[in-house]
Motif scaffolding. Structure first.
Motif, PDB file in Angstrom:
ATOM      1  N   ALA B 163     -18.846   8.043 -29.852  1.00 15.03           N
ATOM      2  CA  ALA B 163     -18.927   7.903 -28.415  1.00 15.03           C
ATOM      3  C   ALA B 163     -18.880   6.334 -27.950  1.00 15.03           C
ATOM      4  N   ASP B 164     -19.350   5.316 -28.803  1.00 12.66           N
ATOM      5  CA  ASP B 164     -19.030   4.096 -28.523  1.00 12.66           C
ATOM      6  C   ASP B 164     -17.860   3.607 -29.189  1.00 12.66           C
ATOM      7  N   ASN B 165     -17.182   2.794 -28.343  1.00 15.75           N
ATOM      8  CA  ASN B 165     -15.788   2.288 -29.316  1.00 15.75           C
ATOM      9  C   ASN B 165     -14.948   3.516 -29.371  1.00 15.75           C
ATOM     10  N   PRO B 166     -14.336   4.277 -28.508  1.00  8.54           N
ATOM     11  CA  PRO B 166     -13.701   5.374 -28.628  1.00  8.54           C
ATOM     12  C   PRO B 166     -12.502   5.166 -29.596  1.00  8.54           C
ATOM     13  N   VAL B 167     -12.356   6.283 -30.580  1.00  7.06           N
ATOM     14  CA  VAL B 167     -11.050   5.930 -31.495  1.00  7.06           C
ATOM     15  C   VAL B 167      -9.585   6.135 -30.683  1.00  7.06           C
ATOM     16  N   LEU B 168      -9.716   6.679 -29.868  1.00  8.28           N
ATOM     17  CA  LEU B 168      -8.469   7.081 -29.075  1.00  8.28           C
ATOM     18  C   LEU B 168      -8.521   6.519 -27.569  1.00  8.28           C
ATOM     19  N   PRO B 169      -7.597   5.991 -26.884  1.00  2.93           N
ATOM     20  CA  PRO B 169      -7.710   5.709 -25.362  1.00  2.93           C
ATOM     21  C   PRO B 169      -7.197   7.102 -24.932  1.00  2.93           C
ATOM     22  N   ALA B 170      -7.274   7.010 -23.422  1.00  6.59           N
ATOM     23  CA  ALA B 170      -6.778   8.450 -22.998  1.00  6.59           C
ATOM     24  C   ALA B 170      -5.438   8.985 -23.101  1.00  6.59           C
ATOM     25  N   SER B 171      -4.231   8.043 -23.347  1.00  7.36           N
ATOM     26  CA  SER B 171      -3.132   8.478 -24.019  1.00  7.36           C
ATOM     27  C   SER B 171      -3.021   9.144 -25.196  1.00  7.36           C
ATOM     28  N   GLY B 172      -3.947   8.677 -26.282  1.00  2.51           N
ATOM     29  CA  GLY B 172      -4.088   9.425 -27.438  1.00  2.51           C
ATOM     30  C   GLY B 172      -4.745  10.764 -27.404  1.00  2.51           C
ATOM     31  N   VAL B 173      -5.826  10.892 -26.362  1.00  2.00           N
ATOM     32  CA  VAL B 173      -6.273  12.138 -26.271  1.00  2.00           C
ATOM     33  C   VAL B 173      -5.424  13.012 -25.983  1.00  2.00           C
ATOM     34  N   TYR B 174      -4.386  12.826 -25.044  1.00  2.55           N
ATOM     35  CA  TYR B 174      -3.581  13.879 -24.460  1.00  2.55           C
ATOM     36  C   TYR B 174      -2.580  14.337 -25.628  1.00  2.55           C
ATOM     37  N   ALA B 175      -2.114  13.055 -26.456  1.00  2.61           N
ATOM     38  CA  ALA B 175      -1.408  13.494 -27.451  1.00  2.61           C
ATOM     39  C   ALA B 175      -1.909  14.349 -28.815  1.00  2.61           C
ATOM     40  N   TYR B 176      -3.296  13.807 -28.922  1.00  3.86           N
ATOM     41  CA  TYR B 176      -3.942  14.703 -30.141  1.00  3.86           C
ATOM     42  C   TYR B 176      -3.922  16.346 -29.588  1.00  3.86           C
ATOM     43  N   ALA B 177      -4.621  16.318 -28.370  1.00  4.67           N
ATOM     44  CA  ALA B 177      -4.560  17.694 -27.792  1.00  4.67           C
ATOM     45  C   ALA B 177      -3.509  18.528 -27.937  1.00  4.67           C
ATOM     46  N   ALA B 178      -2.440  18.025 -27.644  1.00  7.00           N
ATOM     47  CA  ALA B 178      -1.168  18.618 -27.261  1.00  7.00           C
ATOM     48  C   ALA B 178      -0.528  18.979 -28.795  1.00  7.00           C
ATOM     49  N   LEU B 179      -0.503  18.036 -29.592  1.00  8.14           N
ATOM     50  CA  LEU B 179       0.062  18.240 -31.055  1.00  8.14           C
ATOM     51  C   LEU B 179      -1.063  19.407 -31.780  1.00  8.14           C
ATOM     52  N   ASP B 180      -2.157  19.002 -31.641  1.00 13.90           N
ATOM     53  CA  ASP B 180      -3.359  19.835 -32.244  1.00 13.90           C
ATOM     54  C   ASP B 180      -2.745  21.460 -31.931  1.00 13.90           C
ATOM     55  N   MET B 181      -2.397  21.751 -30.584  1.00 11.45           N
ATOM     56  CA  MET B 181      -2.132  23.101 -30.353  1.00 11.45           C
ATOM     57  C   MET B 181      -0.518  23.436 -30.697  1.00 11.45           C
ATOM     58  N   GLY B 182      -0.008  22.516 -31.454  1.00  6.55           N
ATOM     59  CA  GLY B 182       1.355  22.684 -31.783  1.00  6.55           C
ATOM     60  C   GLY B 182       2.302  22.600 -30.502  1.00  6.55           C
ATOM     61  N   VAL B 183       2.090  21.895 -29.425  1.00  3.30           N
ATOM     62  CA  VAL B 183       2.807  21.899 -28.228  1.00  3.30           C
ATOM     63  C   VAL B 183       3.430  20.507 -28.312  1.00  3.30           C
TER      64      VAL B 183
END
Lengths: 382, 382, 382, 382
Positions: B163-183
């Motif tokens: 929660a503190d010092n998040p490991v991904l900035p917003a742009s990384g969150v979207y990248a992760y979400a998409a790629l993880d779904m194979g999108v």
């Protein structure tokens, strides 16, 4: 052991010719870097091109002068070269000036060809040259319309001795003289030169390579670099307006509308070839005395992007023509001499990237021209 | 029968996102030409890319707005689109606006990924979409330094719920979400996005193609077109100074020095890669409110030619960022969807010509990048 | 019989100082036209200003060099002067170089003033000079904040011998030294110089005229010429962005942010004063090594006309700073010497047209400043 | 109580005329700021000039159209005006369009004068106008050479009914018609208009003020602002090259070499008058269709400073002609109506700052022209 090669400059004492002579001398003496020479790059490193020190310079001119005189003028009016460079290179400049013969002006083409060839042979003999190359760097001629006499070598030869309405302008005489001797020929100007089926036939028959025409040094170079970008991005060019202002001898010559016509035509052909459609375009060339050997080009490109939005790109190019042209002349001389050694006969269309109106190909896109050049080098072990 | 595809825009209501929506609607309705779309050209004609009519638009934004509202603002402040186009496309703009969800801002990366994926699934289900592509067109983030947690997928996953010092900035969150779904995922900004071994691993594992980053729309495009010319002619670039002035949302974001740092870095990398040496260079970006969505770039190139002579080339580029970017976003969406269908997993380095900081290749020369793109198309039957 | 006058240059061996010395010598020897000298025009013809031949040059510098050495450097790096001019003027340049003393750097202000005054007296005596003028052409200092010690001459004198936290920067020491001797003083730089009530009091008391500050040679000159046009036409300037790139010693000094701050402040004050409102504005100064003594300024003016329509005006100015500044230094020296003869004591606000930050007046409009100058000349029989 | 005044526009439905109509309506309705109007500034505040609401618009045109139609065209092609402004002003635009009569084209000058005067009288009567002013904003005519018939009013009147080789071009007919009625006349174009001793005699006899000619809106305005700076600084202008590219109706008209000749002459006269010598100069005007109502001027000034150093100043001006011209037309209408009320008869040389080729004075320096204008205002209590 190195070749000994002769570079014969038509219009030797002009700005380009004198800068070529200064450049070969300065490079040989280690007084200048090889900046601006395409053939100093890694691409052609393995070809065994002739080194600057292998060259002897000669030529024809309608003026009586010396390379040194001309170089001093460029230094004073346009700030080219350093005092030290001029002093150190003066012995070469003066020696080579003795190799410059008065250009034929009143003879029939046949007589003129004979005189030029005699001069070339004397030059070759005097310096025991292995090879010769003739490069036209003279002032631009008015447009010259080819006729039925230029359709075949036989027809041309029949008309060569005609005194009234000569069948070849000066630039054609030099092309004929060189090719007929099997000597490589380069037309760095938009003048007639070697353009015509007759001269191409001659070149192939005598195993002489030739290249042209009109060195691509500034505004047109930029056009052929930038237009492919507009095409690749599918941006629609509505208009491309180019205004060139320049002084010096070239500027003065081009302020004559007849001569300008040749140049403008040469500069205006690239856009439709690259874009696949003809935008409104204009190329003006104006003589501005105070600019001396310097040129400023202003280009305004009005283009449309997505959803009908119009945008603009403008550039100014402030270049020195002699300085931009001279290294390309040396490049072309080296490459034409090399091509001759490799047995190439006829037009060198692979050198299109050097020219505004490339002979032997309609390709105007600089980067596609560059790939032609890379392929040429690759074929010959570069 | 045609695919039905979803284009998910991160930062949907910004200038680029709204212009993408307007463009897809206007193209579908036959109200606009396909000018500016690379994939409208002959090169990709045989690939069977998705047509504008096949697209449904959705996305995330931190703002509550509509595409229509945003388009009206662009029209009033910057003169984009016609009144007729806005009216005719309003039904699409309003319908698609309902697909835009409020962006996660306070969650841990893990929670945010879960929410984004739920939104993507709901979107896909609602429209029975065959395929999805996520494109980041949000405002530039400050630079984000990768750490050991980004070195492998396993390490990243372990740190996701921090929660503190998040490991991904917003742009990384979207990248992760998409790629993880194979999108398929495209990062059109200089933000962190999918850069890191961990995300690359994820993409390859889930068979998701991705491309980035930072769309090459203006000044950098010109740099990567012009620098190869200076290199080919062996002209030595002493300095290349670029000043960009721009207004609009993008300008305001970039007037924050932290965000600007990401952008300037992305814009300044191309010259050394192309020229083979590092000239003095400077890229400034300044916010000028009155320019709205328009940008003017002034570049000054000081270069040396033969025999030490210095010359100058200057250009001004007056472009509209949303208009230049939007068609490239559509191009990239089409190409990424196509790549996914062809089974491509991982980085699409062949799309380098679309980006300032291409992932998967160090190639910066626009024309060499273009050849990579041609080869990609050729391999897939284009 | 002609006056014999001494021109004492602070920062003598810099580009401006050396060009002043070269210019006075070349004008005296008839080797150069008086182009660029305002006082060569018809306006001041009747004033009896000192001729170039009446001047002897001396000065201070932190460097040990000669005017000849510095002139050769300008010639080699920036193409200034002709070889013939340098050769013919070398005797003057070398003789005057002997009059340049090492600048005080470690003394308290009081000690430094004493040393400067001793040097000035020795110079005056050696050449039997009728009059002296001191002109500051040294590199720009960081901003110097005036305190209560600068509010009156008495307070300043009390603080002069302070060793820590010196009460005057170098430029102030020279101003004090000159004014205290009743010698005319001109500050051609944005440095502190004679700005403060204390120094103004000193000047009036000792009957010394002074003028400043920061010679208006290029971009700011254009701003103060163009802004009145926008005001007269009631065109609303939204933003005025100016980017300056320059090399040479001046550029290097200004690449230090502290020094740049003084300059930018001096350059940014004119618009609000002329327009009557404050547009968004930006002035950047960047050091570009390859430009040597040349400067290019690019200004972009975004303005609104009738019915809300926005338009743009852009200019590029390619000037050589030393060449633009040197004749104005000679003009100001002549005018300050003249003012002293006419009994003028204190600030010469009528010379505002020569300065970016004119002392004694808030007038920034170049043409209104010119009318002040005309009135000054008129009052003195010009 | 306020005057009720009529503004009669020759060439009413052109870009300038339509923008004038839109402007008067928008100002009256409080929909636009008075930006661009010189007479909105403080200088003329005390003169009691007619307010926008006091104006009724009429005119002549060879086209059948409406101000609304023309305004919509400017909006669509060139992005002028807002949709809201067009809608709100449409009632005025349509009502005023009914006051526009078909221009005489086939009559003898005498018949045409009679018809114009009848139209003016009907207009005045219909609206119970206190005063009228006629302003020529029609397309530029080819140059018209004055002959002996223009040397005196008597000679002109004798030739008026001549059918072949008409003694007055269209612009002269309107000038004659207005002046003969004692009505103020302004020529905003370079056409013949009121230039000639005969028409001046007519104006003085009938107590009609007149002013002209050729509104100074863009490139020439800049020339007359910048050239005084070069003169004041004694910088020698070697060449001043100006290239203008423009679209729209004005551009199309000027692409006819005969019409262009009038314009180029008008634009080229200012430099020698201001500088005191004639630099090499060139003014080109080229029609670029895609620019519509927008104009880009590129000017290149090559000048010499101290010690023979050549420098360059370049500018680009991107302006919209109708938007720049319309407020000046309103200014001139207000000032000419005012002058008539003050009893002024004959040429208004004090309005020189509004014109490229000012009548009644050779003064070209914008700031000296401005002082003439200030003096005029001052004399009349402003």
């Amino acid at each position: 052991m190195a070749n000994r090669v002769g570079l014969w400059l038509v219009g030797a004492f002009g700005g380009v010719g004198s800068t070529v002579a200064m450049g070969l001398s300065a490079l040989t003496r280690g007084l200048a870097a090889d900046t601006g020479l395409v053939t100093a790059g890694p691409l052609t490193a393995g070809l065994g091109l002739d080194a600057p020190a292998d060259f002897v310079v000669g030529g024809h001119d309608v003026r009586q002068s010396t390379f040194r005189e001309s170089a001093l003028g460029l230094n004073e009016r346009s700030g080219l070269f350093t005092a030290r460079m001029i002093e150190a290179c003066s012995p070469d400049l003066l020696a080579w000036s003795d190799n410059v013969q008065l250009a034929p002006t009143d003879e029939t083409p046949k007589e003129a060809v004979a005189r030029v060839q005699a001069d070339l042979r004397a030059f070759q003999k005097q310096y025991s040259l292995d090879q010769l190359v003739v490069v036209n760097v003279a002032s631009t001629e008015p447009p010259f319309a080819a006729g039925p006499e230029h359709a075949s070598l036989k027809a041309l030869q029949a008309a060569l001795s005609r005194a009234d309405n000569p069948v070849l302008p000066a630039s054609g005489v030099y092309a004929y003289a060189a090719l007929d001797m099997g000597v490589a020929y380069v037309n760095f100007t938009p003048s007639f030169g070697a353009t015509s089926p007759a001269l191409d036939e001659l070149a192939r028959e005598r195993k002489a390579p030739y290249a042209g025409q009109d060195g691509k040094t500034g505004e047109t170079l930029l056009k052929t670099v930038l237009a492919p970008m507009f095409a690749a991005r599918n941006l629609k060019v509505h208009s491309w307006i180019g205004h060139n202002i320049l002084g010096g001898g070239d500027g003065r010559t081009l302020s004559d509308p007849a001569n300008k016509a040749s140049k403008v035509k040469s500069k205006d052909a690239s856009l439709p070839a690259i874009l696949g459609y003809k935008p409104q375009s204009l190329v003006s060339i104006e003589y501005v005395e105070s600019l001396d050997d310097w040129k400023t080009a202003w280009d305004h490109v009005h283009f449309e992007g997505f959803l009908g939005t119009k945008m603009a790109f403008q550039f100014t190019w402030q270049g020195c023509d002699s300085i931009l042209a001279a290294p390309l002349v040396i490049d072309l001389a080296r490459l034409a001499l090399f091509a001759k050694r490799k047995g190439h006969a006829g037009v060198l269309s692979e050198l299109a990237c050097f020219f505004k109106s490339p002979l032997g190909t309609g390709e105007q896109d600089f980067f596609k021209q560059w790939r032609l050049f890379e392929a040429f080098v690759g074929r010959h072990g570069g």
